[in-house]
Each structure stands twice: as structure tokens, then as C-alpha cells.
Design an enzyme around this catalytic site. Sequence first.
Site, PDB file in Angstrom:
ATOM      1  N   ASP A  56       0.880  -1.172   0.000  1.00 41.75           N
ATOM      2  CA  ASP A  56       0.000   0.000   0.000  1.00 41.75           C
ATOM      3  C   ASP A  56       0.914   1.217   0.000  1.00 41.75           C
ATOM      4  OD1 ASP A  56      -2.052   2.058   0.871  1.00 41.75           O
ATOM      5  OD2 ASP A  56      -3.287   0.271   1.132  1.00 41.75           O
ATOM      6  N   ASP A 172     -21.375  -9.329  -6.172  1.00 43.38           N
ATOM      7  CA  ASP A 172     -22.724  -9.335  -6.749  1.00 43.38           C
ATOM      8  C   ASP A 172     -23.383 -10.704  -6.572  1.00 43.38           C
ATOM      9  OD1 ASP A 172     -22.257  -6.710  -7.633  1.00 43.38           O
ATOM     10  OD2 ASP A 172     -21.259  -7.456  -9.434  1.00 43.38           O
ATOM     11  N   HIS A 199     -20.014  -4.809 -13.757  1.00 40.30           N
ATOM     12  CA  HIS A 199     -20.117  -4.539 -12.319  1.00 40.30           C
ATOM     13  C   HIS A 199     -20.434  -3.061 -12.084  1.00 40.30           C
ATOM     14  CE1 HIS A 199     -19.487  -4.734  -8.049  1.00 40.30           C
ATOM     15  NE2 HIS A 199     -18.577  -3.787  -8.117  1.00 40.30           N
TER      16      HIS A 199
HETATM   17  N1  LIG Z   1     -15.435  -5.091  -7.113  1.00 34.14           N
HETATM   18  C1  LIG Z   1     -16.299  -4.811  -6.161  1.00 34.14           C
HETATM   19  O1  LIG Z   1     -17.331  -5.483  -6.027  1.00 34.14           O
HETATM   20  C2  LIG Z   1     -16.040  -3.701  -5.169  1.00 34.14           C
HETATM   21  C3  LIG Z   1     -16.816  -3.596  -4.002  1.00 34.14           C
HETATM   22  C4  LIG Z   1     -16.530  -2.581  -3.105  1.00 34.14           C
HETATM   23  C5  LIG Z   1     -15.487  -1.693  -3.372  1.00 34.14           C
HETATM   24  N2  LIG Z   1     -14.759  -1.814  -4.515  1.00 34.14           N
HETATM   25  C6  LIG Z   1     -13.646  -0.907  -4.841  1.00 34.14           C
HETATM   26  O2  LIG Z   1     -12.480  -1.290  -4.116  1.00 34.14           O
HETATM   27  C7  LIG Z   1     -11.614  -0.152  -3.985  1.00 34.14           C
HETATM   28  C8  LIG Z   1     -11.107  -0.006  -2.543  1.00 34.14           C
HETATM   29  O3  LIG Z   1     -12.180   0.250  -1.648  1.00 34.14           O
HETATM   30  P1  LIG Z   1     -11.887   0.468  -0.072  1.00 34.14           P
HETATM   31  O4  LIG Z   1     -13.209   0.650   0.584  1.00 34.14           O
HETATM   32  O5  LIG Z   1     -10.949  -0.590   0.439  1.00 34.14           O
HETATM   33  O6  LIG Z   1     -11.105   1.874  -0.106  1.00 34.14           O
HETATM   34  P2  LIG Z   1     -10.112   2.485   0.989  1.00 34.14           P
HETATM   35  O7  LIG Z   1      -9.944   3.939   0.679  1.00 34.14           O
HETATM   36  O8  LIG Z   1     -10.542   2.110   2.356  1.00 34.14           O
HETATM   37  O9  LIG Z   1      -8.748   1.714   0.698  1.00 34.14           O
HETATM   38  C9  LIG Z   1      -8.043   1.902  -0.475  1.00 34.14           C
HETATM   39  C10 LIG Z   1      -6.579   1.657  -0.174  1.00 34.14           C
HETATM   40  O10 LIG Z   1      -5.876   1.824  -1.400  1.00 34.14           O
HETATM   41  C11 LIG Z   1      -4.658   2.474  -1.084  1.00 34.14           C
HETATM   42  N3  LIG Z   1      -4.074   3.088  -2.261  1.00 34.14           N
HETATM   43  C12 LIG Z   1      -4.381   4.275  -2.854  1.00 34.14           C
HETATM   44  N4  LIG Z   1      -3.569   4.498  -3.897  1.00 34.14           N
HETATM   45  C13 LIG Z   1      -2.753   3.430  -3.981  1.00 34.14           C
HETATM   46  C14 LIG Z   1      -1.691   3.078  -4.851  1.00 34.14           C
HETATM   47  N5  LIG Z   1      -1.301   3.865  -5.856  1.00 34.14           N
HETATM   48  N6  LIG Z   1      -1.071   1.889  -4.638  1.00 34.14           N
HETATM   49  C15 LIG Z   1      -1.463   1.087  -3.628  1.00 34.14           C
HETATM   50  N7  LIG Z   1      -2.439   1.371  -2.772  1.00 34.14           N
HETATM   51  C16 LIG Z   1      -3.073   2.534  -2.939  1.00 34.14           C
HETATM   52  C17 LIG Z   1      -5.028   3.468   0.024  1.00 34.14           C
HETATM   53  O11 LIG Z   1      -3.877   3.889   0.749  1.00 34.14           O
HETATM   54  C18 LIG Z   1      -5.991   2.634   0.842  1.00 34.14           C
HETATM   55  O12 LIG Z   1      -5.320   1.922   1.868  1.00 34.14           O
HETATM   56  C19 LIG Z   1     -12.432   1.035  -4.477  1.00 34.14           C
HETATM   57  O13 LIG Z   1     -12.075   1.322  -5.811  1.00 34.14           O
HETATM   58  C20 LIG Z   1     -13.865   0.530  -4.446  1.00 34.14           C
HETATM   59  O14 LIG Z   1     -14.722   1.186  -5.331  1.00 34.14           O
HETATM   60  C21 LIG Z   1     -15.010  -2.810  -5.407  1.00 34.14           C
END
Ligand SMILES: NC(=O)c1ccc[n+]([C@@H]2O[C@H](COP(=O)([O-])OP(=O)(O)OC[C@H]3O[C@@H](n4cnc5c(N)ncnc54)[C@H](O)[C@@H]3O)[C@@H](O)[C@H]2O)c1
Length: 313
Positions: A56, A172, A199
Site C-alpha cells: 500500500d 454481486d 459490475h
Molecule cells: N469489485 C467490487 O465489487 C467492489 C466492491 C466494493 C469496493 N470496490 C472498490 O475497491 C476499492 C477499494 O475500496 P476500499 O473501501 O478498500 O477503499 P479504501 O480507501 O478504504 O482503501 C483503499 C486503499 O488503497 C490504497 N491506495 C491508494 N492508492 C494506492 C496506490 N497507488 N497503490 C497502492 N495502494 C493505494 C489506500 O492507501 C488505501 O489503503 C475502491 O475502488 C472501491 O470502489 C469494489
Amino acid sequence: MFSRAVRPTVSLARSLSTSSQNNAKVAVLGASGGIGQPLSLLLKNSPLVSHLSLYDIAHTPGVAADLSHIETRAQVTGHMGPDQLDAALQGCDVVVIPAGVPRKPGMTRDDLFNTNATIVATLADACARNCPEAMICVIANPVNSTIPITSEVMKKHGVYNPNRVFGVTTLDIVRANTFVAELKGLDPARVNVPVIGGHAGKTIIPLISQCTPKAKAGAGSATLSMAYAGARFTFSVLDAMNGKEGVVECAYVRSEETECKYFSTPLLLGKNGIEKNLGLGKLSAFEEKLVADAMDELKGSIKKGEDFAAKMK
Ligand SMILES: NC(=O)c1ccc[n+]([C@@H]2O[C@H](COP(=O)([O-])OP(=O)(O)OC[C@H]3O[C@@H](n4cnc5c(N)ncnc54)[C@H](O)[C@@H]3O)[C@@H](O)[C@H]2O)c1
């Protein structure tokens, strides 16, 4: 004979308790986030993982130290910041990417495009250079565009294998299973609703007509249920890599099943990723219309991702 309606044979509970051994190195990119932390916890708890590599841009030393105290065999390493990204990925068998910003109330997944496209492209570039044969499981939204971006970046490096790049749509399916079970008074562990398409919004198409057993028919972003879903998908990929037969998951992948280049359908997984795309199956007239209605939006999201990747240096 394999039946496409059967629920994936791997339940999370089984993966957590199984005594089967594996030596997989799994990386979580975005490991300190709302999804990344509980996902890493579930992966650390699995005997399928021998090395858990946490990357991260913030907090990974603490998250890695915390998880490393858990009495399971997976070795945990923490890597923070771009200088440590290559080391995090070397020798990885599976890479899971929940990095990026999540939606806030009122946002669509596409509103995340500008920030997350760059993040995912950077991480995919590092995967291409360090672990080109790894299974890459992208959670970061908008998945409908981040998978085309990941694919184009891998192509630029000449290492693209469409059987190894997955948009994780498992949440989903998990949600559909839970909602149908609640409505029908069933055990959710026994319900399987395939969800196809993409999605986002109307591109998410649950196939109630293919639900087993037969059933008729928020705000912000999920983290804990997504961590569960991400872990379920990763364990299915690992089990299939280990030679387990009949492992099926839906995921958003490069596809010839419709006129969309990328489309989610049930996939038979194997040692090398997708073994067979099981396709859409027989749809009801209502579901056929849902698929037709999703096409334009899906194509637009795919083009947006591809255009972004084409403009990158
Ligand atoms: N596919 C799905 O069904 C689904 C479901 C829910 C959320 N999501 C997506 O998952 C992603 C993360 O959600 P979250 O709630 O954990 O967010 P969050 O903000 O809690 O965590 C994101 C993490 O990514 C890190 N980050 C940011 N830039 C980075 C980089 N360049 N390299 C590495 N790490 C980096 C941040 O420091 C943070 O720790 C979002 O894009 C969200 O939309 C997808």
C-alpha cells in the site's frame, strides 16, 4: 459431468478449515484499506497461502506486523510506497488489487475513473514487469473499465494472457445469494445465483431463472462483505491452480460470449486460470432484455478504459 448451475465447490468456511496445503505467494495491493485489511486477514487465515505480500502507499508495516502475529503458516511481508512495489510482486502467483478510492454516497462507480484508472494502470504495469504469469484479480472500481486498462497495460508489455485477468464481481453473486435466500427462507450457503454482464448499475444482471435451488423472484461502498467476496474468489483461483476440478466462479473477463469485449459469465477455473467460459446459459426473455439494455453502457466503459490506456506513455 459438470453442471454450470452448481454453486462453486469452494466455500470460504471450507477453505479456512481445509488441511490441503499450497505454496502460493499472494499479494494484496491496497492492503491497508477498508477492503484490503479484512481481505488480508482472511487470506492469512488460509492454509492455501504460504506468503502474503502486503503493499500500500500507507500503513503496511503496521498491518503486516499485526497480521504476522496470527498463528498460521503464511509468512507476511509489508511493502510501502512505489519503491517497494517491485519487491512486493516478485514471484507472486496471485495478485489481488483493492487499491483505489471507494465511492461516497451519491457517486457512481464511474466517478472513480480518473483516480483509480491511474492507480490500476501503475499496479498492472508493475505486475507485468515482476509477475507476468500471476492471476490478477482486480477489485478496484470501475471494474468495467479497470479490466480493459489492466489488459491493455499487460499487452504493452507483451505478457497479456486473457485467462489470467479477472474483474472480481463475486460480491454481486454473494449479495444475490443472500437476498434470494432471505426472501425464500433458504440457507444462503445452498443458493447459487449466477450474475453476468459487468459490475455497475444496469450492467449487473442476476440470472434468477438459473438460480439453484429454483427461486422466483446503499449508500457508500462495501468493505467487509467485499473482503469476504474477494477471499472467496482468491481461494477458488488457488484451489483450481492446485488441481481441484469443477471450480466455477463468475468474473468480468475478456470474452467472446456477447458483442462486448469484456463480459462476466460463469467460468470453469483450472491450473492456468480460465479453463472454459461457460457462457450465459438459457436466459428468460426478461433477462435477455437486461443484457441488451446493458450493452451500450458496458461498451462505453470498455472504450473509456482502452482510450485511457492508449494515451498512457
Ligand atoms: N469489485 C467490487 O465489487 C467492489 C466492491 C466494493 C469496493 N470496490 C472498490 O475497491 C476499492 C477499494 O475500496 P476500499 O473501501 O478498500 O477503499 P479504501 O480507501 O478504504 O482503501 C483503499 C486503499 O488503497 C490504497 N491506495 C491508494 N492508492 C494506492 C496506490 N497507488 N497503490 C497502492 N495502494 C493505494 C489506500 O492507501 C488505501 O489503503 C475502491 O475502488 C472501491 O470502489 C469494489
